[in-house]
Design a protein around this motif. Structure first.
Motif, PDB file in Angstrom:
ATOM      1  N   ILE A   2      51.078  30.148  80.772  1.00 22.19           N
ATOM      2  CA  ILE A   2      50.336  28.951  80.378  1.00 22.19           C
ATOM      3  C   ILE A   2      50.924  28.417  79.066  1.00 22.19           C
ATOM      4  CG2 ILE A   2      48.072  28.073  79.676  1.00 22.19           C
ATOM      5  CD1 ILE A   2      46.801  30.350  81.312  1.00 22.19           C
ATOM      6  N   ALA A   3      51.205  27.132  79.033  1.00 19.68           N
ATOM      7  CA  ALA A   3      51.650  26.528  77.764  1.00 19.68           C
ATOM      8  C   ALA A   3      50.435  26.380  76.855  1.00 19.68           C
ATOM      9  CB  ALA A   3      52.281  25.171  78.016  1.00 19.68           C
ATOM     10  N   ILE A   4      50.461  27.066  75.737  1.00 19.87           N
ATOM     11  CA  ILE A   4      49.251  27.108  74.916  1.00 19.87           C
ATOM     12  C   ILE A   4      49.048  25.807  74.132  1.00 19.87           C
ATOM     13  CG2 ILE A   4      48.170  28.320  72.979  1.00 19.87           C
ATOM     14  CD1 ILE A   4      49.353  30.912  74.312  1.00 19.87           C
ATOM     15  N   LEU A 161      47.528  36.259  72.872  1.00 17.83           N
ATOM     16  CA  LEU A 161      47.317  35.656  74.204  1.00 17.83           C
ATOM     17  C   LEU A 161      48.485  35.964  75.147  1.00 17.83           C
ATOM     18  CD1 LEU A 161      45.754  32.240  73.152  1.00 17.83           C
ATOM     19  CD2 LEU A 161      44.590  34.138  74.269  1.00 17.83           C
ATOM     20  N   ALA A 167      44.818  35.814  79.909  1.00 15.79           N
ATOM     21  CA  ALA A 167      43.828  34.958  80.567  1.00 15.79           C
ATOM     22  C   ALA A 167      44.054  34.930  82.077  1.00 15.79           C
ATOM     23  CB  ALA A 167      43.894  33.539  79.995  1.00 15.79           C
ATOM     24  N   PHE A 186      37.152  42.976  69.365  1.00 16.49           N
ATOM     25  CA  PHE A 186      35.929  42.183  69.526  1.00 16.49           C
ATOM     26  C   PHE A 186      34.682  43.068  69.643  1.00 16.49           C
ATOM     27  CE2 PHE A 186      38.751  38.633  70.189  1.00 16.49           C
ATOM     28  CZ  PHE A 186      38.017  37.528  69.791  1.00 16.49           C
ATOM     29  N   PHE A 192      34.556  40.831  62.042  1.00 19.16           N
ATOM     30  CA  PHE A 192      34.329  39.555  62.719  1.00 19.16           C
ATOM     31  C   PHE A 192      35.686  39.080  63.230  1.00 19.16           C
ATOM     32  CE2 PHE A 192      34.259  35.002  63.121  1.00 19.16           C
ATOM     33  CZ  PHE A 192      33.053  34.783  63.771  1.00 19.16           C
ATOM     34  N   THR A 194      38.233  36.701  65.870  1.00 20.45           N
ATOM     35  CA  THR A 194      38.413  35.503  66.677  1.00 20.45           C
ATOM     36  C   THR A 194      39.899  35.353  66.978  1.00 20.45           C
ATOM     37  OG1 THR A 194      37.714  33.191  66.896  1.00 20.45           O
ATOM     38  CG2 THR A 194      38.634  33.819  64.775  1.00 20.45           C
ATOM     39  N   PRO A 197      44.196  29.804  69.508  1.00 19.72           N
ATOM     40  CA  PRO A 197      45.214  29.479  70.506  1.00 19.72           C
ATOM     41  C   PRO A 197      46.363  28.697  69.894  1.00 19.72           C
ATOM     42  CG  PRO A 197      43.319  28.043  70.759  1.00 19.72           C
ATOM     43  CD  PRO A 197      42.992  28.997  69.652  1.00 19.72           C
TER      44      PRO A 197
ATOM     45  N   ASP B   6      44.666  24.856  76.993  1.00 18.74           N
ATOM     46  CA  ASP B   6      44.441  25.067  78.423  1.00 18.74           C
ATOM     47  C   ASP B   6      43.038  25.642  78.654  1.00 18.74           C
ATOM     48  OD1 ASP B   6      46.324  25.593  81.100  1.00 18.74           O
ATOM     49  OD2 ASP B   6      44.555  26.878  80.955  1.00 18.74           O
ATOM     50  N   ARG B   8      41.872  27.624  80.835  1.00 17.84           N
ATOM     51  CA  ARG B   8      41.821  29.066  81.133  1.00 17.84           C
ATOM     52  C   ARG B   8      41.822  29.905  79.864  1.00 17.84           C
ATOM     53  NH1 ARG B   8      46.841  28.986  85.083  1.00 17.84           N
ATOM     54  NH2 ARG B   8      47.303  27.346  83.576  1.00 17.84           N
ATOM     55  N   ILE B   9      42.600  29.422  78.868  1.00 12.86           N
ATOM     56  CA  ILE B   9      42.623  30.122  77.578  1.00 12.86           C
ATOM     57  C   ILE B   9      41.239  30.036  76.930  1.00 12.86           C
ATOM     58  CG2 ILE B   9      43.618  30.133  75.261  1.00 12.86           C
ATOM     59  CD1 ILE B   9      45.741  30.866  77.166  1.00 12.86           C
ATOM     60  N   TYR B  12      38.845  32.449  78.569  1.00 10.76           N
ATOM     61  CA  TYR B  12      39.124  33.834  78.166  1.00 10.76           C
ATOM     62  C   TYR B  12      38.543  34.118  76.790  1.00 10.76           C
ATOM     63  CZ  TYR B  12      41.790  37.901  76.555  1.00 10.76           C
ATOM     64  OH  TYR B  12      42.146  39.120  76.022  1.00 10.76           O
ATOM     65  N   LEU B  13      38.745  33.174  75.882  1.00  7.74           N
ATOM     66  CA  LEU B  13      38.269  33.375  74.514  1.00  7.74           C
ATOM     67  C   LEU B  13      36.738  33.395  74.463  1.00  7.74           C
ATOM     68  CD1 LEU B  13      40.856  31.144  72.623  1.00  7.74           C
ATOM     69  CD2 LEU B  13      40.867  33.630  72.883  1.00  7.74           C
ATOM     70  N   LEU B  16      35.483  36.744  75.617  1.00 10.97           N
ATOM     71  CA  LEU B  16      35.705  37.828  74.649  1.00 10.97           C
ATOM     72  C   LEU B  16      34.598  37.891  73.608  1.00 10.97           C
ATOM     73  CD1 LEU B  16      39.462  37.879  73.620  1.00 10.97           C
ATOM     74  CD2 LEU B  16      38.167  39.788  74.540  1.00 10.97           C
ATOM     75  N   ALA B  17      34.062  36.737  73.245  1.00 11.64           N
ATOM     76  CA  ALA B  17      33.089  36.686  72.147  1.00 11.64           C
ATOM     77  C   ALA B  17      31.813  35.997  72.593  1.00 11.64           C
ATOM     78  CB  ALA B  17      33.703  35.961  70.946  1.00 11.64           C
ATOM     79  N   LEU B  42      34.760  28.015  69.223  1.00 16.93           N
ATOM     80  CA  LEU B  42      35.969  28.579  68.613  1.00 16.93           C
ATOM     81  C   LEU B  42      36.188  28.021  67.213  1.00 16.93           C
ATOM     82  CD1 LEU B  42      38.445  28.630  71.613  1.00 16.93           C
ATOM     83  CD2 LEU B  42      37.249  30.570  70.569  1.00 16.93           C
ATOM     84  N   ARG B  45      33.647  29.626  64.928  1.00 11.39           N
ATOM     85  CA  ARG B  45      34.049  30.981  64.511  1.00 11.39           C
ATOM     86  C   ARG B  45      35.142  30.933  63.436  1.00 11.39           C
ATOM     87  NH1 ARG B  45      31.977  35.000  67.791  1.00 11.39           N
ATOM     88  NH2 ARG B  45      33.578  36.497  67.227  1.00 11.39           N
ATOM     89  N   LEU B 198      43.561  23.399  67.541  1.00  5.39           N
ATOM     90  CA  LEU B 198      42.394  24.088  68.066  1.00  5.39           C
ATOM     91  C   LEU B 198      41.399  22.995  68.411  1.00  5.39           C
ATOM     92  CD1 LEU B 198      41.128  26.976  68.268  1.00  5.39           C
ATOM     93  CD2 LEU B 198      40.338  26.686  65.945  1.00  5.39           C
TER      94      LEU B 198
END
Lengths: 209, 209
Positions: A2-4, A161, A167, A186, A192, A194, A197, B6, B8-9, B12-13, B16-17, B42, B45, B198
């Motif tokens: 996946i291209a973040i 990631l 993911a 986590f 804490f 996080t 991406p 994305d 999907r990312i 996933y995040l 996780l939290a 996100l 956080r 972000l």
């Protein structure tokens, strides 16, 4: 995979903050030539800003490559601070030593060749821990290093990631290693945590007390 | 419009939290129902983590909506700290007051109804400034507030990528406003500025000295 981040966004951000430092440019060029994985400029700038905010006396890097991330930490700490750089490759450490000597930052850096997970055990009271070792070893690195952190320490881990594979639920050892590390961090109630991406995912974890 | 992260990312995040706080859940639900723009979980956080690192005594928010970002700041500051929340809408402020009274955090918050750019002038020595006003006003907000910052202050500005439109070069007043603000902040040599891709882009700017 996946291209973040969309490449147009990355380009815009790079245009906004042209880097004038010739050593940063040299290291980025070297990374491109050797196809050596470094955190990119945007992550470098984030490392710098977080370091300024935390004002650490001791930064320990597990996995420094030839010193690109080290550079951002070294520029951000105060003159009384120290960055421990680790790499298994003597050539990487020699290169970094030359770069940092030329720029007058070498006094702030401890250059260590060897296994990062072994070298890490030599330090205590770590204010900022950077993790960029083999992906299968992330969780072990955390277990070794967590007792060695100072009050209100910050952990920064690269590749959280893993090209988006965590993911997608891939099952290779590296993806599993990162996924386990993420779950482990986590689940800790004394931190804490996080993940940003940014590039390949940057995990940030702040230690309460 | 460019999708900055994305989906999907993001999923996933979020997995996780999981957020257990019922007030965070209520505010997120309210935002969905009213289609009210809030920074997302996100970003929330990240605000929390940055606030913990900076340990501000005074946080000033220009543009708080009904208090979602305020919530993350208020939880992260020490009991001696203060968050100034501003919104032009009395209903938003009333809602926030109820939420923060129920959760025992109201003592840490100053509730101000009116124009954020006017209210901002009432404060000095601001450790952390959050900007989320009308996009045409970002640069003016910066010009008014920069002299009011404390040593080593942190600025956080939401929507710094404005749905990617700044990267696409759109020419509407809001995109122009954000683009000018970004250029203005990156040109200041007394600040170190970066933008995290972000959600809708989060600009971070650290004041040297």
């Amino acid at each position: 995979m996946i291209a973040i981040t969309d490449p147009r966004i990355e380009e815009y951000l790079m245009r906004l903050a042209p880097e004038e430092d010739p050593y940063v440019q040299e290291m980025e060029q070297l990374a491109r030539e050797r196809r050596f994985p470094i955190v990119d400029r945007l992550v470098g700038r984030l490392l710098y800003l977080l370091t300024r905010l935390r004002q650490p006396q001791l930064v320990v890097e597990l996995g420094s490559g030839f010193g690109y991330s080290t550079w951002w930490f070294a520029r951000a700490i105060s003159i009384t601070g120290k960055v421990v750089m680790t790499d298994h490759d003597q050539e990487n450490i020699d290169y970094a030593r030359r770069i940092f000597q030329e720029t007058g930052l070498a006094d702030r850096i401890e250059f260590r060749v060897g296994n990062a997970l072994t070298i890490g055990r030599d330090y205590d009271n770590i204010d900022l821990l950077f993790i960029d070792v083999d992906k299968q070893d992330y969780r072990q690195a955390a277990e070794i290093m967590l007792p060695r952190l100072a009050k209100n320490a910050l952990i920064i881990a690269d590749n959280a990631l893993w090209y988006g594979r965590v993911a997608e639920g891939n099952d290779d050892p590296e993806t599993r290693g990162i996924a386990e590390f993420n779950r482990f961090m986590f689940a800790r109630r004394d931190f804490f945590t996080t993940i940003l991406p940014l590039r390949d995912g940057v995990l940030l974890s702040y230690k309460y007390g």
